[in-house]
Write an enzyme that holds these catalytic residues in place. Structure first.
Site, PDB file in Angstrom:
ATOM      1  N   ASN A   1       1.030  -1.416  -0.129  1.00  7.03           N
ATOM      2  CA  ASN A   1       0.217   0.119  -0.091  1.00  7.03           C
ATOM      3  C   ASN A   1       0.845   0.766  -0.229  1.00  7.03           C
ATOM      4  O   ASN A   1       0.997   2.093   1.318  1.00  7.03           O
ATOM      5  CB  ASN A   1      -1.502   0.050   1.421  1.00  7.03           C
ATOM      6  CG  ASN A   1      -1.941   0.760   1.067  1.00  7.03           C
ATOM      7  OD1 ASN A   1      -1.977   1.661   1.556  1.00  7.03           O
ATOM      8  ND2 ASN A   1      -2.503   1.259   0.413  1.00  7.03           N
TER       9      ASN A   1
ATOM     10  N   HIS B   1       7.198   5.566   1.221  1.00  8.98           N
ATOM     11  CA  HIS B   1       7.974   4.598   0.861  1.00  8.98           C
ATOM     12  C   HIS B   1       9.282   4.532   0.010  1.00  8.98           C
ATOM     13  O   HIS B   1      10.264   4.281  -0.508  1.00  8.98           O
ATOM     14  CB  HIS B   1       7.147   3.690   0.205  1.00  8.98           C
ATOM     15  CG  HIS B   1       6.433   3.278   1.523  1.00  8.98           C
ATOM     16  ND1 HIS B   1       5.175   2.766   1.053  1.00  8.98           N
ATOM     17  CD2 HIS B   1       6.097   2.032   2.439  1.00  8.98           C
ATOM     18  CE1 HIS B   1       3.927   2.894   2.380  1.00  8.98           C
ATOM     19  NE2 HIS B   1       5.415   1.894   3.140  1.00  8.98           N
TER      20      HIS B   1
ATOM     21  N   VAL C   1       8.266  11.204   5.498  1.00  8.89           N
ATOM     22  CA  VAL C   1       7.629  12.242   4.617  1.00  8.89           C
ATOM     23  C   VAL C   1       5.852  13.055   4.574  1.00  8.89           C
ATOM     24  O   VAL C   1       5.134  11.974   5.716  1.00  8.89           O
ATOM     25  CB  VAL C   1       7.327  11.423   3.105  1.00  8.89           C
ATOM     26  CG1 VAL C   1       6.828  12.521   1.892  1.00  8.89           C
ATOM     27  CG2 VAL C   1       9.227  11.167   3.129  1.00  8.89           C
TER      28      VAL C   1
ATOM     29  N   SER D   1       0.400   3.677   5.777  1.00 11.25           N
ATOM     30  CA  SER D   1      -0.887   3.206   4.491  1.00 11.25           C
ATOM     31  C   SER D   1      -1.851   3.700   5.202  1.00 11.25           C
ATOM     32  O   SER D   1      -3.510   3.861   4.853  1.00 11.25           O
ATOM     33  CB  SER D   1      -0.128   1.639   4.606  1.00 11.25           C
ATOM     34  OG  SER D   1       1.538   1.920   3.925  1.00 11.25           O
TER      35      SER D   1
END
Ligand code: PAF
Length: 282
Positions: A32, A37, A178, A188
């Site tokens: 997800n 990421h 982030v 997620s």
């Protein structure tokens, strides 16, 4: 990009790169994927020739079955993002591939100390599950570099400690969280927020930011600041978990005079459990 789901095939590819003297970067995820990421992948690519990303929703680290079952699985979209980010191998093993024996019979890694507080006590067994699966994947890939997000600060520090304690020749990089433009840490689990909850969710980071400001201005009654912050969060409709100003080296509650402090917090917004942290400058 090659998608691999067998451990044997993964080992073979890594062995070839190592034999050629090429460096391997590893980014472990539960899928997800979001830009947080991808930032980890970009960081791994800076100092290695090959980046491997794993997508594995690790049952051993979930303390609630409902949470494991509800965890978003978006392999097609994730695969596209990895390819665009320059990932060379996407490792997507089944549960049986990672845990051929029943999970409760598998050897476990317990990293002692600060790991038992905060996230550790809110989610019993969670960090044993994380440390065990991270260890297994490190043994499969034997990466030179691995990158984890600072959003999960206790997880990051636990993995750095484990690598030090067990003499693993791996550089563990922690990347700053982030955030969405309104300050909400990317996660997620943000997908669980409905429209109204998503509007309220950034208050979480705002409350922590206010605490940091007050500490940098000289306030040292940390327990009162934590209580105030918790009351404010409850007032906005968050469900209670923890808010703490602690020392980053051992995650014990900070006392006046301590240095290297961090505000860490977890709170519920609807069915989403949000976590965040901010290091206190100075
Ligand atoms: O941070 C995560 O997504 C997971 O805890 C990790 C490190 C991939 C282990 O399952």
């Amino acid at each position: 990009m090659k998608t691999i789901s067998s451990v044997a095939e993964l080992r073979k590819a890594c062995q070839q790169w190592r034999n050629a003297g090429e460096r391997i970067g590893l980014v472990m995820t539960m899928g997800n994927l979001h830009q947080g990421h991808i930032a980890l992948v970009d960081e791994a690519a800076k100092t290695t020739e090959h980046v491997i990303t794993t997508i594995f929703v690790n049952p051993m680290q979930f303390d609630r079955v409902e949470d494991l079952e509800a965890y978003p699985r978006t392999l097609e979209q994730d695969s596209k993002m990895c390819k665009e980010a320059g990932v060379e191998i996407l490792f997507t093993p089944s549960v049986e591939e990672i845990y051929p024996a029943p999970i409760d019979t598998v050897s476990q890694i317990h990293v002692p100390g600060f790991v038992d507080r905060l996230e550790g006590s809110s989610r019993p067994g969670h960090f044993v599950g994380v440390a065990t699966v991270v260890n297994k994947v490190f043994n499969m890939v034997m990466p030179d570099v691995t990158v984890f997000g600072q959003k999960d600060i206790q997880q990051l520090l636990m993995i750095q400690k484990m690598v030090r304690d067990l003499n693993m020749p791996i550089e563990v990089i922690g990347l700053p969280t982030v955030r969405e433009t309104d300050g909400l840490a990317m996660s997620s689990r943000n997908n669980y927020l409905n429209e109204q909850e998503r509007v309220t969710a950034p208050k979480f980071n705002q409350v922590l930011t206010k605490m940091v400001k007050r500490v940098t201005e000289g306030e040292t009654d940390y327990r009162s600041l934590e209580d105030e912050a918790m009351q404010e969060l409850l007032g906005y409709g968050f469900g209670k978990d923890y808010v703490e100003i602690c020392r980053i080296e051992d995650f014990l509650p900070a006392q006046a005079g301590d240095e290297n402090l961090i505000v860490v917090a977890a709170a519920w917004m609807g069915s989403a459990r949000l976590i965040d942290n901010i290091q206190i400058p100075g």
